[in-house]
Design a protein around this motif. Structure first.
Motif, PDB file in Angstrom:
ATOM      1  N   SER A 168     -41.885 132.213  30.071  1.00  0.00           N
ATOM      2  CA  SER A 168     -42.626 133.304  30.178  1.00  0.00           C
ATOM      3  C   SER A 168     -42.395 134.055  31.619  1.00  0.00           C
ATOM      4  N   PRO A 169     -42.206 135.193  31.523  1.00  0.00           N
ATOM      5  CA  PRO A 169     -42.296 136.152  32.559  1.00  0.00           C
ATOM      6  C   PRO A 169     -43.350 135.992  33.936  1.00  0.00           C
ATOM      7  N   LEU A 170     -44.450 135.562  33.499  1.00  0.00           N
ATOM      8  CA  LEU A 170     -45.585 135.211  34.323  1.00  0.00           C
ATOM      9  C   LEU A 170     -45.372 134.051  35.286  1.00  0.00           C
ATOM     10  N   ALA A 171     -44.694 133.010  34.395  1.00  0.00           N
ATOM     11  CA  ALA A 171     -44.315 131.940  35.286  1.00  0.00           C
ATOM     12  C   ALA A 171     -42.928 131.708  35.820  1.00  0.00           C
ATOM     13  N   HIS A 172     -41.984 132.699  35.236  1.00  0.00           N
ATOM     14  CA  HIS A 172     -40.615 132.417  35.734  1.00  0.00           C
ATOM     15  C   HIS A 172     -39.832 133.589  36.366  1.00  0.00           C
ATOM     16  N   GLY A 173     -40.872 134.820  36.396  1.00  0.00           N
ATOM     17  CA  GLY A 173     -40.539 136.199  36.970  1.00  0.00           C
ATOM     18  C   GLY A 173     -39.101 136.522  36.291  1.00  0.00           C
ATOM     19  N   THR A 174     -39.138 136.378  34.896  1.00  0.00           N
ATOM     20  CA  THR A 174     -37.937 136.965  34.271  1.00  0.00           C
ATOM     21  C   THR A 174     -38.521 138.226  33.480  1.00  0.00           C
ATOM     22  N   LYS A 175     -37.553 138.863  32.807  1.00  0.00           N
ATOM     23  CA  LYS A 175     -38.199 140.058  32.097  1.00  0.00           C
ATOM     24  C   LYS A 175     -38.434 140.149  30.978  1.00  0.00           C
ATOM     25  N   GLY A 176     -38.511 138.733  30.269  1.00  0.00           N
ATOM     26  CA  GLY A 176     -39.028 138.563  28.886  1.00  0.00           C
ATOM     27  C   GLY A 176     -39.232 137.353  28.743  1.00  0.00           C
ATOM     28  N   TYR A 177     -39.387 136.839  27.537  1.00  0.00           N
ATOM     29  CA  TYR A 177     -39.989 135.496  26.963  1.00  0.00           C
ATOM     30  C   TYR A 177     -38.705 134.719  26.369  1.00  0.00           C
ATOM     31  N   LEU A 178     -38.762 133.510  26.449  1.00  0.00           N
ATOM     32  CA  LEU A 178     -37.672 132.589  25.635  1.00  0.00           C
ATOM     33  C   LEU A 178     -38.750 132.045  24.608  1.00  0.00           C
ATOM     34  N   ILE A 179     -38.703 132.312  23.284  1.00  0.00           N
ATOM     35  CA  ILE A 179     -39.435 131.732  22.446  1.00  0.00           C
ATOM     36  C   ILE A 179     -38.629 130.959  21.124  1.00  0.00           C
ATOM     37  N   ALA A 180     -39.260 130.117  20.544  1.00  0.00           N
ATOM     38  CA  ALA A 180     -38.851 129.426  19.482  1.00  0.00           C
ATOM     39  C   ALA A 180     -39.763 129.338  18.323  1.00  0.00           C
ATOM     40  N   GLU A 181     -39.535 129.073  17.209  1.00  0.00           N
ATOM     41  CA  GLU A 181     -40.574 128.850  16.024  1.00  0.00           C
ATOM     42  C   GLU A 181     -40.835 127.450  16.341  1.00  0.00           C
ATOM     43  N   ALA A 182     -42.171 127.001  15.947  1.00  0.00           N
ATOM     44  CA  ALA A 182     -42.242 125.648  16.017  1.00  0.00           C
ATOM     45  C   ALA A 182     -43.630 125.231  15.272  1.00  0.00           C
ATOM     46  N   GLU A 183     -43.639 124.040  14.867  1.00  0.00           N
ATOM     47  CA  GLU A 183     -44.783 123.557  14.162  1.00  0.00           C
ATOM     48  C   GLU A 183     -45.223 122.329  14.964  1.00  0.00           C
ATOM     49  N   LEU A 184     -46.650 122.412  15.328  1.00  0.00           N
ATOM     50  CA  LEU A 184     -47.459 121.349  16.029  1.00  0.00           C
ATOM     51  C   LEU A 184     -48.180 120.765  15.041  1.00  0.00           C
ATOM     52  N   VAL A 185     -48.271 119.250  14.797  1.00  0.00           N
ATOM     53  CA  VAL A 185     -48.774 118.382  13.789  1.00  0.00           C
ATOM     54  C   VAL A 185     -49.515 117.287  14.327  1.00  0.00           C
ATOM     55  N   PHE A 186     -50.704 117.329  14.139  1.00  0.00           N
ATOM     56  CA  PHE A 186     -51.530 116.357  14.672  1.00  0.00           C
ATOM     57  C   PHE A 186     -51.610 115.255  13.510  1.00  0.00           C
ATOM     58  N   GLU A 187     -51.832 113.961  13.883  1.00  0.00           N
ATOM     59  CA  GLU A 187     -51.773 112.889  12.772  1.00  0.00           C
ATOM     60  C   GLU A 187     -52.978 112.159  12.860  1.00  0.00           C
ATOM     61  N   ASN A 188     -53.463 111.903  11.564  1.00  0.00           N
ATOM     62  CA  ASN A 188     -54.800 110.965  11.246  1.00  0.00           C
ATOM     63  C   ASN A 188     -55.944 111.830  11.780  1.00  0.00           C
ATOM     64  N   VAL A 189     -56.027 112.833  11.392  1.00  0.00           N
ATOM     65  CA  VAL A 189     -57.056 113.844  11.880  1.00  0.00           C
ATOM     66  C   VAL A 189     -58.248 113.449  11.472  1.00  0.00           C
ATOM     67  N   ASN A 190     -59.372 113.369  12.170  1.00  0.00           N
ATOM     68  CA  ASN A 190     -60.651 113.080  11.581  1.00  0.00           C
ATOM     69  C   ASN A 190     -61.724 114.043  12.769  1.00  0.00           C
ATOM     70  N   ALA A 191     -63.092 113.704  12.257  1.00  0.00           N
ATOM     71  CA  ALA A 191     -64.097 114.635  13.058  1.00  0.00           C
ATOM     72  C   ALA A 191     -63.901 115.932  13.323  1.00  0.00           C
ATOM     73  N   LEU A 192     -63.088 116.715  12.465  1.00  0.00           N
ATOM     74  CA  LEU A 192     -62.722 117.981  12.562  1.00  0.00           C
ATOM     75  C   LEU A 192     -63.941 118.857  12.847  1.00  0.00           C
ATOM     76  N   ASN A 193     -63.989 119.810  13.893  1.00  0.00           N
ATOM     77  CA  ASN A 193     -64.991 120.878  13.921  1.00  0.00           C
ATOM     78  C   ASN A 193     -64.216 122.208  14.462  1.00  0.00           C
ATOM     79  N   ILE A 194     -64.743 123.128  13.726  1.00  0.00           N
ATOM     80  CA  ILE A 194     -63.947 124.337  13.478  1.00  0.00           C
ATOM     81  C   ILE A 194     -65.011 125.400  14.098  1.00  0.00           C
ATOM     82  N   GLY A 195     -64.945 126.204  15.107  1.00  0.00           N
ATOM     83  CA  GLY A 195     -65.795 127.161  15.521  1.00  0.00           C
ATOM     84  C   GLY A 195     -64.918 128.533  15.746  1.00  0.00           C
ATOM     85  N   LEU A 196     -64.661 129.476  14.794  1.00  0.00           N
ATOM     86  CA  LEU A 196     -63.870 130.502  15.011  1.00  0.00           C
ATOM     87  C   LEU A 196     -64.473 131.621  14.684  1.00  0.00           C
ATOM     88  N   ASP A 197     -64.475 132.906  15.472  1.00  0.00           N
ATOM     89  CA  ASP A 197     -64.962 134.252  15.196  1.00  0.00           C
ATOM     90  C   ASP A 197     -64.081 135.174  14.973  1.00  0.00           C
TER      91      ASP A 197
END
Length: 141
Positions: free
Chosen positions: A47-76
């Motif tokens: 990020s330019p905020l952390a590295h002082g660069t002119k832009g971002y270095l980005i990649a598509e990614a998936e973040l997968v959590f395993e054996n999820v339980n006790a899920l609580n969602i509070g979105l507005d």
């Protein structure tokens, strides 16, 4: 974090070197029959905020959590302008009831709210090679 390529994988053991601030979220697949919950994101490697660069270095990614339980969602979505991650934190850890695995208590903060749950871990996988961008996401959808 430059030098990473498609297929790079991280786990909960790497959480100290990862950060999700401003990562655009395109989708959330709720826990399936195997207990996996998946976020489809643009992961910001630099990020330019952390590295002082002119832009971002980005990649598509998936973040997968395993054996999820006790899920609580509070979105507005009252003032919805996209769903960006703010942080992913492990608030606590314990053992599963059978005492064979660690159980992590996660808190995910998004700009639209909070998601909390327990899981036995996560994997984050780069689905594309990183690319430079002037914005913090690829605006895929």
């Amino acid at each position: 974090m430059s030098g990473y390529k498609k297929g790079k994988k991280w786990t909960q053991a790497d959480i100290g070197e990862l950060g999700w601030s401003q990562c655009r979220t395109y989708g959330l697949a709720f826990p399936n029959k195997h207990g996996s919950m998946k976020f489809d994101i643009d992961y910001i490697l630099e990020s330019p905020l952390a590295h002082g660069t002119k832009g971002y270095l980005i990649a598509e990614a998936e973040l997968v959590f395993e054996n999820v339980n006790a899920l609580n969602i509070g979105l507005d979505f009252q003032n919805f302008q996209g769903i960006d991650l703010v942080s992913v934190e492990i608030e606590n850890e314990s053992l599963t009831p059978n005492k064979k695995m660690k159980l992590y208590h996660f808190k995910i903060e998004l700009i639209v709210g909070i998601i909390t749950f327990t899981a036995t871990g996560f994997q984050q996988l780069l689905k594309s090679d990183p690319m430079h961008s002037v914005t913090s996401d690829f605006e895929r959808y």
